[in-house]
Design a protein around this motif. Structure first.
Motif, PDB file in Angstrom:
ATOM      1  N   ARG A 127       0.797  -1.224   0.000  1.00 15.21           N
ATOM      2  CA  ARG A 127       0.000   0.000   0.000  1.00 15.21           C
ATOM      3  C   ARG A 127       0.833   1.281   0.000  1.00 15.21           C
ATOM      4  NH1 ARG A 127      -3.141  -3.639   3.065  1.00 15.21           N
ATOM      5  NH2 ARG A 127      -2.025  -3.087   4.960  1.00 15.21           N
ATOM      6  N   SER A 128       1.947   1.315   0.702  1.00 14.08           N
ATOM      7  CA  SER A 128       2.744   2.538   0.709  1.00 14.08           C
ATOM      8  C   SER A 128       3.245   2.868  -0.695  1.00 14.08           C
ATOM      9  CB  SER A 128       3.923   2.406   1.686  1.00 14.08           C
ATOM     10  OG  SER A 128       3.448   2.383   3.025  1.00 14.08           O
ATOM     11  N   ASN A 129       3.674   1.854  -1.444  1.00 10.03           N
ATOM     12  CA  ASN A 129       4.102   2.082  -2.823  1.00 10.03           C
ATOM     13  C   ASN A 129       2.927   2.512  -3.689  1.00 10.03           C
ATOM     14  OD1 ASN A 129       6.757   1.359  -2.267  1.00 10.03           O
ATOM     15  ND2 ASN A 129       6.452  -0.786  -2.811  1.00 10.03           N
ATOM     16  N   TYR A 130       1.789   1.857  -3.492  1.00 12.22           N
ATOM     17  CA  TYR A 130       0.597   2.163  -4.279  1.00 12.22           C
ATOM     18  C   TYR A 130       0.163   3.612  -4.061  1.00 12.22           C
ATOM     19  CZ  TYR A 130      -4.070   1.470  -6.324  1.00 12.22           C
ATOM     20  OH  TYR A 130      -5.209   1.566  -7.116  1.00 12.22           O
ATOM     21  N   PHE A 131       0.134   4.028  -2.797  1.00  9.70           N
ATOM     22  CA  PHE A 131      -0.379   5.369  -2.520  1.00  9.70           C
ATOM     23  C   PHE A 131       0.651   6.463  -2.768  1.00  9.70           C
ATOM     24  CE2 PHE A 131      -3.703   2.816  -0.726  1.00  9.70           C
ATOM     25  CZ  PHE A 131      -4.834   3.517  -1.141  1.00  9.70           C
ATOM     26  N   ALA A 132       1.907   6.087  -2.896  1.00 11.32           N
ATOM     27  CA  ALA A 132       2.892   7.046  -3.400  1.00 11.32           C
ATOM     28  C   ALA A 132       2.545   7.398  -4.850  1.00 11.32           C
ATOM     29  CB  ALA A 132       4.296   6.467  -3.304  1.00 11.32           C
ATOM     30  N   LYS A 133       2.077   6.417  -5.610  1.00 13.25           N
ATOM     31  CA  LYS A 133       1.617   6.658  -6.980  1.00 13.25           C
ATOM     32  C   LYS A 133       0.347   7.501  -6.986  1.00 13.25           C
ATOM     33  CE  LYS A 133       3.498   2.209  -8.522  1.00 13.25           C
ATOM     34  NZ  LYS A 133       3.160   0.848  -9.043  1.00 13.25           N
ATOM     35  N   VAL A 134      -0.545   7.223  -6.035  1.00 13.64           N
ATOM     36  CA  VAL A 134      -1.768   8.035  -5.916  1.00 13.64           C
ATOM     37  C   VAL A 134      -1.403   9.487  -5.645  1.00 13.64           C
ATOM     38  CG1 VAL A 134      -3.811   8.471  -4.493  1.00 13.64           C
ATOM     39  CG2 VAL A 134      -3.248   6.129  -5.179  1.00 13.64           C
ATOM     40  N   LYS A 135      -0.465   9.698  -4.732  1.00 10.75           N
ATOM     41  CA  LYS A 135      -0.067  11.064  -4.388  1.00 10.75           C
ATOM     42  C   LYS A 135       0.525  11.781  -5.602  1.00 10.75           C
ATOM     43  CE  LYS A 135       2.218  13.732  -0.735  1.00 10.75           C
ATOM     44  NZ  LYS A 135       1.293  14.817  -1.004  1.00 10.75           N
ATOM     45  N   LYS A 136       1.315  11.079  -6.370  1.00 13.55           N
ATOM     46  CA  LYS A 136       1.913  11.673  -7.568  1.00 13.55           C
ATOM     47  C   LYS A 136       0.833  12.048  -8.574  1.00 13.55           C
ATOM     48  CE  LYS A 136       5.556  10.871 -10.997  1.00 13.55           C
ATOM     49  NZ  LYS A 136       6.581   9.913 -11.502  1.00 13.55           N
ATOM     50  N   GLY A 137      -0.256  11.295  -8.596  1.00 10.63           N
ATOM     51  CA  GLY A 137      -1.349  11.562  -9.526  1.00 10.63           C
ATOM     52  C   GLY A 137      -2.356  12.570  -9.017  1.00 10.63           C
ATOM     53  N   THR A 138      -2.126  13.106  -7.817  1.00 12.47           N
ATOM     54  CA  THR A 138      -3.029  14.093  -7.221  1.00 12.47           C
ATOM     55  C   THR A 138      -2.392  15.472  -7.261  1.00 12.47           C
ATOM     56  OG1 THR A 138      -3.785  12.357  -5.705  1.00 12.47           O
ATOM     57  CG2 THR A 138      -4.421  14.611  -5.175  1.00 12.47           C
ATOM     58  N   LYS A 139      -3.192  16.483  -7.522  1.00 12.96           N
ATOM     59  CA  LYS A 139      -2.687  17.850  -7.578  1.00 12.96           C
ATOM     60  C   LYS A 139      -2.115  18.258  -6.220  1.00 12.96           C
ATOM     61  CE  LYS A 139      -6.017  19.060 -11.180  1.00 12.96           C
ATOM     62  NZ  LYS A 139      -7.205  19.863 -11.537  1.00 12.96           N
TER      63      LYS A 139
END
Length: 236
Positions: free
Chosen positions: A166-178
């Motif tokens: 999840r930490s890796n996954y949500f690092a990608k989410v954060k990058k995709g968020t303004k």
């Protein structure tokens, strides 16, 4: 004090003494995290448990009045604030329970899911009802498939515990968020509840927050009073 909406802008959630939140309180105090390790998920077993039911039965359950009675979608929408014109990615959109409601409120919605049958159902729902401002996006298990700074908000309801690494996954989410956008997670308290997944599939608040910190999030708004069986975490 009266029990007002208990919003805590802290890293850990303290003071939850409701019977549905007792276990989360114990987790914050450090009285054991069960067998989950940080950054790991039981997404395989969680998905297997969910798909013991047919997709048809799952859709009926997801869209049922019984779900409305505990999910309180209108309260959730109010809690999200003014979403008019915002690009919101609904990860784990399923049948479109929240995606459709978000679009009706004026958001531009990307309904993302790993399951092709859910995506087909939702696409048919969009076309049949001529729904506006909503599109489907099939995503892999290990990525939200977001373009850089694509979303104003990423919403994930009852799905966090399905995700692996999840930490890796949500690092990608954060990058995709303004930069001024936020992640909103709604999931079940780590306690016995009349609805939701088995206890060993649920994750306590402190583990979720710690994993999100590792993903790069630093500001947390935790609400434990709006919904009877679920917490809401807003992260930036």
């Amino acid at each position: 004090m009266k029990n007002l909406a208990f919003i805590i802008i802290v890293v850990l959630c303290l003071g939850c003494n409701d019977k549905h939140r007792g276990t989360d309180k114990d987790q914050v105090k450090g009285n054991g995290h069960g067998h989950h390790k940080e950054g790991q998920s039981k997404h395989g077993s969680a998905n297997a448990y969910m798909h013991r039911s047919s997709v048809k039965d799952l859709i009926e359950r997801f869209e049922s009045p019984e779900r409305d009675s505990y999910q309180h979608p209108q309260k959730v929408l109010e809690h999200l604030g003014d979403i008019q014109g915002q690009t919101i990615v609904d990860i784990g959109a399923g049948s479109g329970y929240f995606s459709v409601k978000l679009a009706e409120k004026g958001a531009i919605v990307i309904a993302a899911d790993v399951d092709e049958k859910f995506q087909e159902f939702l696409q048919n729902r969009i076309e049949k009802n001529n729904l506006k401002n909503i599109e489907t996006r099939k995503i892999p298990y290990d990525s939200p498939n977001l373009k850089e700074k694509e979303a104003d908000m990423v919403l994930i309801v009852n799905t966090y515990h399905h995700i692996e690494n999840r930490s890796n996954y949500f690092a990608k989410v954060k990058k995709g968020t303004k930069p001024d956008g936020e992640l909103v997670i709604i999931d079940f308290f780590k306690s016995e509840t009349p609805v939701g997944p088995p206890l060993d599939h649920k994750l306590p608040i402190d583990i979720v927050v710690n994993e999100l910190k590792k993903a790069g999030y630093s500001s947390f708004n935790v609400n434990v009073d709006l919904l009877p069986y679920q917490y809401i975490i807003k992260a930036k």
